[in-house]
Design a protein around this motif. Structure first.
Motif, short mmCIF file in Angstrom:
data_model
loop_
_atom_site.label_atom_id
_atom_site.label_comp_id
_atom_site.label_asym_id
_atom_site.label_seq_id
_atom_site.Cartn_x
_atom_site.Cartn_y
_atom_site.Cartn_z
N TYR A 112 -1.23 13.41 -1.23
CA TYR A 112 -1.28 12.46 -2.27
C TYR A 112 -2.85 12.25 -3.01
CZ TYR A 112 2.91 11.14 0.12
OH TYR A 112 4.03 11.12 0.97
N PRO A 113 -2.92 12.04 -4.13
CA PRO A 113 -4.16 11.64 -4.97
C PRO A 113 -4.64 10.28 -4.75
CG PRO A 113 -2.32 11.91 -6.48
CD PRO A 113 -1.80 12.44 -5.21
N LEU A 114 -5.75 10.18 -4.02
CA LEU A 114 -6.06 8.83 -3.96
C LEU A 114 -5.97 7.91 -4.92
CD1 LEU A 114 -7.41 6.75 -1.61
CD2 LEU A 114 -9.75 7.62 -2.47
N SER A 115 -6.44 8.43 -6.20
CA SER A 115 -6.62 7.53 -7.40
C SER A 115 -5.08 7.02 -7.71
CB SER A 115 -7.03 8.47 -8.49
OG SER A 115 -6.23 9.39 -8.83
N ALA A 116 -4.14 7.79 -7.34
CA ALA A 116 -2.69 7.32 -7.76
C ALA A 116 -2.45 6.20 -6.92
CB ALA A 116 -1.72 8.33 -7.76
N LEU A 117 -2.69 6.38 -5.50
CA LEU A 117 -2.44 5.30 -4.65
C LEU A 117 -3.21 4.05 -5.12
CD1 LEU A 117 -2.65 7.23 -1.18
CD2 LEU A 117 -0.55 6.59 -2.50
N GLN A 118 -4.77 4.14 -5.39
CA GLN A 118 -5.22 2.87 -5.80
C GLN A 118 -4.84 2.28 -7.19
OE1 GLN A 118 -9.17 5.05 -5.88
NE2 GLN A 118 -9.99 4.04 -4.11
N GLN A 119 -4.52 2.98 -7.79
CA GLN A 119 -3.98 2.61 -8.92
C GLN A 119 -2.50 1.73 -8.93
OE1 GLN A 119 -5.31 2.38 -12.33
NE2 GLN A 119 -7.09 3.69 -11.66
N LEU A 120 -1.83 2.44 -8.30
CA LEU A 120 -0.40 1.63 -7.96
C LEU A 120 -0.48 0.59 -7.17
CD1 LEU A 120 1.99 4.81 -7.99
CD2 LEU A 120 1.51 3.29 -9.90
N THR A 121 -1.39 0.52 -6.17
CA THR A 121 -1.47 -0.72 -5.23
C THR A 121 -2.11 -1.90 -5.77
OG1 THR A 121 -3.37 0.43 -4.36
CG2 THR A 121 -1.51 0.58 -2.91
N ARG A 122 -3.26 -1.58 -6.66
CA ARG A 122 -3.81 -2.49 -7.36
C ARG A 122 -3.06 -3.12 -8.51
NH1 ARG A 122 -9.75 0.83 -8.04
NH2 ARG A 122 -9.99 0.99 -5.60
N ASN A 123 -2.25 -2.35 -9.07
CA ASN A 123 -1.21 -2.85 -10.04
C ASN A 123 -0.27 -3.85 -9.32
OD1 ASN A 123 -1.93 -1.52 -12.56
ND2 ASN A 123 -0.07 -0.69 -12.83
N ALA A 124 0.36 -3.52 -8.14
CA ALA A 124 0.96 -4.42 -7.45
C ALA A 124 0.25 -5.58 -7.17
CB ALA A 124 1.49 -3.59 -6.15
N VAL A 125 -0.74 -5.91 -6.75
CA VAL A 125 -1.35 -7.02 -6.70
C VAL A 125 -1.75 -7.73 -8.09
CG1 VAL A 125 -3.77 -7.89 -5.95
CG2 VAL A 125 -2.90 -6.17 -4.43
N MET A 126 -1.97 -7.08 -9.02
CA MET A 126 -2.30 -7.82 -10.18
C MET A 126 -0.95 -8.22 -10.82
SD MET A 126 -3.38 -6.21 -14.03
CE MET A 126 -4.90 -5.24 -13.33
N HIS A 127 0.07 -7.55 -10.71
CA HIS A 127 1.22 -8.15 -11.59
C HIS A 127 2.50 -8.77 -10.74
CE1 HIS A 127 0.20 -6.06 -15.18
NE2 HIS A 127 -0.05 -4.81 -14.55
N ARG A 128 2.27 -8.74 -9.31
CA ARG A 128 3.26 -9.42 -8.35
C ARG A 128 3.21 -10.90 -8.90
NH1 ARG A 128 2.49 -11.03 -2.59
NH2 ARG A 128 3.85 -12.68 -3.53
N THR A 129 4.31 -11.61 -8.52
CA THR A 129 4.34 -13.29 -8.58
C THR A 129 3.80 -13.83 -7.23
OG1 THR A 129 5.79 -14.86 -8.84
CG2 THR A 129 6.70 -13.18 -8.02
N TYR A 130 3.14 -14.72 -7.40
CA TYR A 130 2.50 -15.49 -6.06
C TYR A 130 3.29 -16.69 -6.14
CZ TYR A 130 -1.36 -12.35 -6.05
OH TYR A 130 -1.93 -11.22 -5.75
N GLU A 131 4.32 -17.08 -7.10
CA GLU A 131 5.20 -18.20 -7.06
C GLU A 131 6.51 -18.28 -6.43
OE1 GLU A 131 6.23 -21.83 -10.41
OE2 GLU A 131 5.64 -19.64 -10.91
N GLY A 132 6.92 -19.17 -5.41
CA GLY A 132 8.10 -19.06 -5.12
C GLY A 132 8.62 -18.11 -4.05
N THR A 133 7.43 -17.43 -3.57
CA THR A 133 7.86 -16.43 -2.32
C THR A 133 6.66 -16.43 -1.25
OG1 THR A 133 8.05 -13.92 -2.01
CG2 THR A 133 6.58 -14.77 -3.81
#
Length: 410
Positions: A292-313
């Motif tokens: 796997y390309p490291l940059s793809a893993l970094q982009q998608l995991t950082r996106n997950a942290v950025m866009h997730r909800t922190y409310e009600g879960t």
């Protein structure tokens, strides 16, 4: 965002004293820099008009058209649209770009909506409108902008967390590491703001008068973020097999402030991302192929942290690494302008956590807004992996990365 009518645009173009319009004859010379300053100022909306501001390209300072020598090209519109995503303005502004007919000629119109979470910064500086002029915000201006954030429909990342205090934030990390990255050096040297004023200006506390840390403040500066925001961690599993229930050979809960958590994740990804070595090609040097390309893993995991909800879960971001694939999931489905139908399409983006997005840009984990999926797809294709698969549902987004052909299990 409701488009302004031709009559409304014409009235703004002709009103030389209005603080809701900026005119540029072209997009050359210093126009791009001053245009971004205007966008930043419109987003801050210090006069509290609660109305959109407009940047008109192709209009002279006196409100008249440039005439036939000016042409609105697709390249110009694309360049103007990049103001939203190039990462210079944080949190990312809400704007639209269009070609319109004004005064009988083509004009490029950038319409900027007031931000829900001011102050907004351009390269670490807060710009505001002072009548028809632009200027940098004073300490009192910053205080007014912060108060505006308190009384708007706030994004959850700016909500104060009851029971937490300034003692729950790391002042040394804020002053020595985060602040120099977030605010321009010359502004830091001259503004004389207090500790509380600086925290409030960056959205880390509710206000100077109410110094309760916000969600993003605890995520960014917290000594123990999970104490106050329980889902603020990443669950990593390395599973020897292809399904849940197969043996787990590595497990970690990655937490800490955003900087620490994401750097720990990068270390875990690099350690797990073994390479296969080709000894059969007949060349004198090894040919290494990453599964796997490291940059793809970094982009998608950082996106997950950025866009997730922190409310009600209380659910974390999950990274499950199987022998044949990696699954990255985050709680919180598509938000705002993003729907299950248009998820992942180029140019379609919205921000559940706009201040958090700005923090990740400040810390260097995000280079451009809205380009994480684009970069992940590019990197996967270049590495020989199948395309990333996305499953966007109401309460979760799952990204699945399949191993490259010939990639070895790690």
């Amino acid at each position: 965002m409701t488009p302004l009518t031709d009559d409304e645009l014409g009235a703004l173009a002709a009103d030389l004293e209005s603080d809701r319009v900026e005119r540029k004859q072209s997009w050359r010379g210093d126009a791009p820099e001053k245009g971004r300053q205007a966008v930043c100022a419109f987003a801050n909306d210090l006069p509290n008009h609660r109305l959109s501001g407009v940047l008109l390209v192709g209009i002279k300072d006196d409100g008249t058209s440039m005439g036939p020598e000016f042409e609105v090209t697709d390249e110009l519109l694309k360049t103007l649209a990049d103001i939203k995503t190039d990462g210079k303005i944080t949190p990312p502004p809400s704007l639209t770009v269009a070609k319109r007919q004004l005064l009988g000629r083509e004009v490029a119109v950038v319409t900027v909506r007031p931000a829900d979470a001011p102050p907004v910064r351009l390269d670490g500086r807060i710009w505001i409108r002072i009548g028809p002029r632009r200027g940098q915000a004073s300490a009192q201006d910053e205080r007014i902008l912060n108060e505006k954030r308190r009384y708007r429909d706030q994004s959850f990342d700016t909500h104060p967390v009851g029971g937490s205090t300034l003692d729950d934030l790391s002042r040394s990390y804020f002053e020595n590491e985060f602040l120099p990255q977030a605010v321009a050096r010359d502004v830091l040297e001259t503004n004389g703001r207090s500790y509380e004023e600086r925290l409030a200006s960056l959205g880390m506390i509710a206000s100077v008068d109410d110094p309760t840390p916000t969600v993003v403040g605890l995520l960014t500066l917290g000594k123990s973020p999970r104490t106050w925001v329980p889902p603020a961690y990443i669950q990593f599993l390395r599973i020897r097999g292809t399904q849940l229930g197969d043996p787990v050979v590595d497990e970690a809960e990655l937490d800490g402030n955003l900087d620490t958590m994401l750097r720990r994740l990068d270390d875990k990804l690099r350690a797990t991302l073994a390479v296969s070595v080709d000894f059969t090609s007949g060349v004198t040097t090894d040919v290494r192929t990453a599964p796997y390309p490291l940059s793809a893993l970094q982009q998608l995991t950082r996106n997950a942290v950025m866009h997730r909800t922190y409310e009600g879960t209380n659910a974390p971001v999950r990274v499950y690494w199987f022998d044949d694939r990696i699954e990255i999931s985050n709680p919180g489905g598509p938000y705002g302008a993003v729907t299950p139908e248009n998820f992942g399409q180029p140019g379609v983006s919205d921000y559940r956590n706009p201040v958090l997005a700005g923090v990740l840009k400040t810390l260097g984990f995000v280079q451009r807004f809205g380009f994480g999926i684009v970069e992940a797809r590019r990197a996967m294709a270049a590495n020989g992996n199948p395309p990333v698969e996305f499953q966007a549902e109401a309460t979760t987004v799952l990204a699945t990365l399949r191993i490259a052909t010939g990639g070895a299990p790690t």
